[in-house]
Scaffold this active site. Structure first.
Site, PDB file in Angstrom:
ATOM      1  N   HIS A  52      11.375 -14.891 -22.659  1.00  0.00           N
ATOM      2  CA  HIS A  52      11.320 -15.342 -24.046  1.00  0.00           C
ATOM      3  C   HIS A  52      12.479 -14.742 -24.836  1.00  0.00           C
ATOM      4  O   HIS A  52      13.198 -13.888 -24.340  1.00  0.00           O
ATOM      5  CB  HIS A  52       9.988 -14.951 -24.701  1.00  0.00           C
ATOM      6  N   ALA A  53      12.624 -15.215 -26.068  1.00  0.00           N
ATOM      7  CA  ALA A  53      13.577 -14.656 -27.030  1.00  0.00           C
ATOM      8  C   ALA A  53      12.828 -14.472 -28.342  1.00  0.00           C
ATOM      9  O   ALA A  53      11.776 -15.071 -28.551  1.00  0.00           O
ATOM     10  CB  ALA A  53      14.771 -15.575 -27.230  1.00  0.00           C
TER      11      ALA A  53
END
Length: 137
Positions: A52-53
């Site tokens: 994820h970011a």
């Protein structure tokens, strides 16, 4: 902000025959005040974490025990960092995709975060992350 801002930071290490001591001060050793701490442990061999970011969150990742790799991407560049010492940490700025893998047996990963947990701050789909990067240009 881009991947060039993400870097390994050496933390203070006070050596003592009775055991070493390392400390972290927000806005001094890391470029943010710590609002949340979480840790990963008992990660099965071959597993990956992350994926994820964050839109706004800053993180500082430390291998408290054992070792693991952190793979960072900013949409155009990819870098791999191997963490295996508790007096080194990896600063990760917002809008960087991260994956953690190659966990050794018994490893413990601690993460210092700039904000409280907020699901709305996550990009969990890589294509949506890439689209958000393009929209910011």
């Amino acid at each position: 902000m881009g991947i060039e801002i993400c870097k390994i930071v050496e933390l203070p290490k006070i050596a003592d025959p009775r055991g070493n001591l390392t400390f972290i001060e927000g806005n001094r050793h890391i470029p943010f005040a710590v609002q949340r701490v979480y840790y990963l442990y008992d990660v099965p061999g071959g597993s990956e974490r992350g994926g994820h970011a964050h839109k706004n969150l800053h993180e500082f990742i430390i291998a408290m025990s054992g070792s693991f790799d952190v793979v960072l991407q900013d949409g155009s560049e990819k870098r791999r960092f191997h963490l295996n010492r508790s007096y080194y940490g990896l600063y990760v700025c917002p809008m960087i995709w991260r994956e953690l893998n190659n966990f050794s047996s018994g490893s413990v990963c601690i993460v210092l975060a700039s904000n409280l947990y907020d699901e709305e701050d996550y990009y969990r789909d890589y294509n949506a992350y890439l689209a958000a990067l393009q929209a910011k240009k």
